[in-house]
Each structure stands twice: as C-alpha cells, then as structure tokens.
Design an enzyme around this catalytic site. Structure first.
Site, PDB file in Angstrom:
ATOM      1  N   GLY A  14      18.508   4.569 -37.109  1.00  0.00           N
ATOM      2  CA  GLY A  14      18.456   5.675 -38.072  1.00  0.00           C
ATOM      3  C   GLY A  14      19.065   5.422 -39.436  1.00  0.00           C
ATOM      4  O   GLY A  14      19.481   6.368 -40.112  1.00  0.00           O
ATOM      5  N   ARG A  95       6.358   4.460 -32.025  1.00  0.00           N
ATOM      6  CA  ARG A  95       5.146   4.853 -31.324  1.00  0.00           C
ATOM      7  C   ARG A  95       4.023   5.048 -32.328  1.00  0.00           C
ATOM      8  O   ARG A  95       4.275   5.494 -33.447  1.00  0.00           O
ATOM      9  CB  ARG A  95       5.329   6.199 -30.608  1.00  0.00           C
ATOM     10  CG  ARG A  95       5.942   6.078 -29.263  1.00  0.00           C
ATOM     11  CD  ARG A  95       6.356   7.437 -28.745  1.00  0.00           C
ATOM     12  NE  ARG A  95       7.411   7.222 -27.793  1.00  0.00           N
ATOM     13  CZ  ARG A  95       7.209   6.979 -26.508  1.00  0.00           C
ATOM     14  NH1 ARG A  95       5.990   7.001 -26.005  1.00  0.00           N
ATOM     15  NH2 ARG A  95       8.226   6.744 -25.718  1.00  0.00           N
ATOM     16  N   LEU A  97       1.015   7.070 -33.736  1.00  0.00           N
ATOM     17  CA  LEU A  97       0.567   8.462 -33.680  1.00  0.00           C
ATOM     18  C   LEU A  97      -0.939   8.511 -33.495  1.00  0.00           C
ATOM     19  O   LEU A  97      -1.681   7.693 -34.049  1.00  0.00           O
ATOM     20  CB  LEU A  97       0.966   9.200 -34.961  1.00  0.00           C
ATOM     21  CG  LEU A  97       2.465   9.339 -35.203  1.00  0.00           C
ATOM     22  CD1 LEU A  97       2.719  10.069 -36.513  1.00  0.00           C
ATOM     23  CD2 LEU A  97       3.158  10.052 -34.041  1.00  0.00           C
ATOM     24  N   ASN A 111       5.248   6.296 -43.453  1.00  0.00           N
ATOM     25  CA  ASN A 111       5.985   5.352 -42.604  1.00  0.00           C
ATOM     26  C   ASN A 111       6.598   4.272 -43.485  1.00  0.00           C
ATOM     27  O   ASN A 111       6.077   3.962 -44.560  1.00  0.00           O
ATOM     28  CB  ASN A 111       5.030   4.702 -41.601  1.00  0.00           C
ATOM     29  CG  ASN A 111       5.738   3.729 -40.678  1.00  0.00           C
ATOM     30  OD1 ASN A 111       6.845   3.993 -40.206  1.00  0.00           O
ATOM     31  ND2 ASN A 111       5.114   2.581 -40.432  1.00  0.00           N
ATOM     32  N   HIS A 113       7.737   0.221 -43.364  1.00  0.00           N
ATOM     33  CA  HIS A 113       7.528  -0.983 -42.556  1.00  0.00           C
ATOM     34  C   HIS A 113       8.207  -2.167 -43.251  1.00  0.00           C
ATOM     35  O   HIS A 113       8.062  -2.341 -44.465  1.00  0.00           O
ATOM     36  CB  HIS A 113       6.027  -1.238 -42.388  1.00  0.00           C
ATOM     37  CG  HIS A 113       5.751  -2.394 -41.483  1.00  0.00           C
ATOM     38  ND1 HIS A 113       5.856  -2.304 -40.110  1.00  0.00           N
ATOM     39  CD2 HIS A 113       5.420  -3.677 -41.758  1.00  0.00           C
ATOM     40  CE1 HIS A 113       5.598  -3.492 -39.586  1.00  0.00           C
ATOM     41  NE2 HIS A 113       5.327  -4.336 -40.560  1.00  0.00           N
ATOM     42  N   GLU A 146      -4.663   6.386 -38.208  1.00  0.00           N
ATOM     43  CA  GLU A 146      -4.611   6.134 -36.763  1.00  0.00           C
ATOM     44  C   GLU A 146      -4.434   4.669 -36.396  1.00  0.00           C
ATOM     45  O   GLU A 146      -4.323   4.325 -35.221  1.00  0.00           O
ATOM     46  CB  GLU A 146      -5.847   6.723 -36.081  1.00  0.00           C
ATOM     47  CG  GLU A 146      -5.718   8.228 -35.913  1.00  0.00           C
ATOM     48  CD  GLU A 146      -6.884   8.837 -35.150  1.00  0.00           C
ATOM     49  OE1 GLU A 146      -7.169   8.377 -34.044  1.00  0.00           O
ATOM     50  OE2 GLU A 146      -7.510   9.755 -35.706  1.00  0.00           O
ATOM     51  N   VAL A 148      -2.412   0.776 -36.725  1.00  0.00           N
ATOM     52  CA  VAL A 148      -1.013   0.342 -36.688  1.00  0.00           C
ATOM     53  C   VAL A 148      -0.667  -0.244 -38.053  1.00  0.00           C
ATOM     54  O   VAL A 148      -1.151  -1.315 -38.416  1.00  0.00           O
ATOM     55  CB  VAL A 148      -0.785  -0.709 -35.575  1.00  0.00           C
ATOM     56  CG1 VAL A 148       0.650  -1.230 -35.617  1.00  0.00           C
ATOM     57  CG2 VAL A 148      -1.090  -0.110 -34.218  1.00  0.00           C
ATOM     58  N   ASP A 149       0.113   0.503 -38.839  1.00  0.00           N
ATOM     59  CA  ASP A 149       0.565   0.057 -40.166  1.00  0.00           C
ATOM     60  C   ASP A 149      -0.594  -0.226 -41.116  1.00  0.00           C
ATOM     61  O   ASP A 149      -0.542  -1.175 -41.908  1.00  0.00           O
ATOM     62  CB  ASP A 149       1.459  -1.200 -40.027  1.00  0.00           C
ATOM     63  CG  ASP A 149       2.653  -0.955 -39.114  1.00  0.00           C
ATOM     64  OD1 ASP A 149       3.194   0.161 -39.140  1.00  0.00           O
ATOM     65  OD2 ASP A 149       3.034  -1.872 -38.368  1.00  0.00           O
TER      66      ASP A 149
HETATM   67  C1  GAR Z   1      13.365  -0.438 -40.133  1.00  0.00           C
HETATM   68  O1  GAR Z   1      13.518  -1.755 -40.562  1.00  0.00           O
HETATM   69  C2  GAR Z   1      11.922   0.002 -40.243  1.00  0.00           C
HETATM   70  O2  GAR Z   1      11.267  -0.539 -41.362  1.00  0.00           O
HETATM   71  C3  GAR Z   1      11.359  -0.556 -38.977  1.00  0.00           C
HETATM   72  O3  GAR Z   1      12.335  -0.288 -37.999  1.00  0.00           O
HETATM   73  C4  GAR Z   1      13.620  -0.309 -38.626  1.00  0.00           C
HETATM   74  C5  GAR Z   1      14.326   0.963 -38.273  1.00  0.00           C
HETATM   75  O4  GAR Z   1      15.644   0.913 -38.736  1.00  0.00           O
HETATM   76  N1  GAR Z   1      10.096   0.040 -38.642  1.00  0.00           N
HETATM   77  C6  GAR Z   1       9.086  -0.628 -38.087  1.00  0.00           C
HETATM   78  O5  GAR Z   1       9.144  -1.800 -37.790  1.00  0.00           O
HETATM   79  C7  GAR Z   1       7.829   0.193 -37.865  1.00  0.00           C
HETATM   80  N2  GAR Z   1       6.724  -0.648 -37.569  1.00  0.00           N
HETATM   81  P1  GAR Z   1      16.472   2.240 -38.939  1.00  0.00           P
HETATM   82  O6  GAR Z   1      16.363   3.010 -37.624  1.00  0.00           O
HETATM   83  O7  GAR Z   1      17.865   1.766 -39.194  1.00  0.00           O
HETATM   84  O8  GAR Z   1      15.876   3.018 -40.076  1.00  0.00           O
END
Ligand code: GAR
Length: 207
Positions: A14, A95, A97, A111, A113, A146, A148-149
């Site tokens: 988070g 997950r 969506l 989102n 990434h 829909e 993935v990224d």
């Molecule tokens: C972040 O680096 C985010 O970009 C990545 O997960 C981490 C969450 O960190 N998300 C993905 O890889 C989505 N495909 P956080 O919980 O500290 O924000």
C-alpha cells in the site's frame, strides 16, 4: 475546486495508496479518498489506511486466484457506489478486473504498473526488465480495460537501469516515481483534462 471521491483497491503493502492519501490530505490533489478495499484480509495497506483515518475494508474476492466472479465484482461495485466513488485507483491490486466491474466504472478506473508499458506487463515487471537487460525502465499509469495492463496510457516516467542495480534497487527507484505520477494522473482526471481517443489519452491544457 471540488474534490472528486476516489476509491483505492489494494492487495498488499500500500505505498502507492499512502502517497495518494498523503497528497489528498495535503491538498496537493483535488481528491478525497472515500474508501480503501482489499481482496486480502492481511494486507498491511488496510491498517495503514485506517491509521490515517480512511475507511478500509476487506471484501471476500471469491475462490478464483487471479480474478473475481461477477457476483464478487458486484459486491465491490456496490460498496464503491455507496461511497460515491467517481474514480477507482488500483494500487497493487493483484487481480484482473472483468466485465461487471469495468462496465460499472467504464473510463473511471486507473492502474499503476512498474514498467514502461507495453513492455513487461504482468507480474514482477521490474525483474522482467532487469532480466531482459534494458537500459531504461520506469512506470505507467493507464486506464483499465479487460486486458492485463493494456488500457490507454495516461502518464509514464522513465527510470534508468544503473550498472550496479539489482531488481530490488531498480524497483525501489521506480516506486519513488510511481508515487509521484499516480497523484499527477489523478489530478489531471479531477481537472477533467484526460480525453481518451482510441488508444491515445490526450492531456488537455490546464485553465
Ligand atoms: C507497485 O510497484 C505497483 O506498480 C505494482 O505493485 C506494487 C504495489 O506496491 N503493481 C503491479 O505490478 C500491477 N501489475 P504498493 O502496494 O506499495 O503500492
């Protein structure tokens, strides 16, 4: 300016959520975090949100590992709508969506990434980039569709890969940029400055 209501979906640590909450509290963005939802009852993000005075709850995501069935998505949507959420931000929500959720908030889901999409979608993007040997990586904020990224790209920031980097040190430097661009993208949305034209997101001039 009016503050938009944001709902954040998290699965783990988070830190992006924290950055958004902090920026909203400091008045750096015209947004208020109305609710934080998690598919993981043990996500540290839930406690962190509550500590900063933001309502946060776990919602059972169903038996599937990588997505939710329509009835479970409906429950997430119901709570978000009940809180008056106008923009949903996925912040480490692990997950995919599906239709029920996407249609309920079409064009209003973002989102973050940790790579320069379309390179290295999916899991462990920073390690994928490091393994591949790229000299530059970074992060991307995009609208969610829909895939993935795969949704239209709002903002990206480059991060160089240094000679002595490990996947961990690279991930750490990328994360610092993630914390900045996510709030920037939210502010652009709040100002009504994001216009999706096919794959392209036009950023309209500020007033
Ligand atoms: C972040 O680096 C985010 O970009 C990545 O997960 C981490 C969450 O960190 N998300 C993905 O890889 C989505 N495909 P956080 O919980 O500290 O924000």
């Amino acid at each position: 300016m009016r503050k938009i209501k944001v709902g954040i979906l998290v699965s783990g640590r988070g830190s992006n959520m924290e950055a958004i909450i902090e920026n909203s509290k400091k008045g750096n963005i015209d947004a208020e975090v109305a609710i934080v939802l998690s598919d993981n009852p043990d996500a540290p993000a839930l406690e962190k949100a509550k500590k900063s005075g933001v309502e946060a709850m776990y919602i059972y995501p169903g038996e599937k590992k990588t997505y939710m069935t329509p009835d479970r998505e409906e429950e997430y949507v119901r709570v978000l709508k009940e809180k008056g959420v106008e923009l949903v931000c996925l912040a480490g929500f692990m997950r995919v969506l599906k239709k029920t959720f996407i249609q309920a908030f079409y064009g209003k889901i973002m989102n973050i990434h940790p790579s320069l999409l379309p390179s290295f979608p999916g899991l462990n993007a920073q390690k994928q980039a490091w393994d591949y040997g790229v000299k530059v990586s970074g992060c991307t904020v995009h609208f969610v569709d829909e895939g993935v990224d795969t949704g239209p790209i709002i903002l990206q920031r480059c991060v160089p890969v240094l000679e002595d980097d490990t996947p961990e040190t690279l991930a750490h430097r990328i994360l610092k940029e993630e914390h900045k661009i996510y709030s920037e993208a939210i502010q652009l949305f709040a100002e009504g400055r994001l216009k999706v034209e096919g794959r392209r997101v036009r950023i309209l001039p500020g007033k």
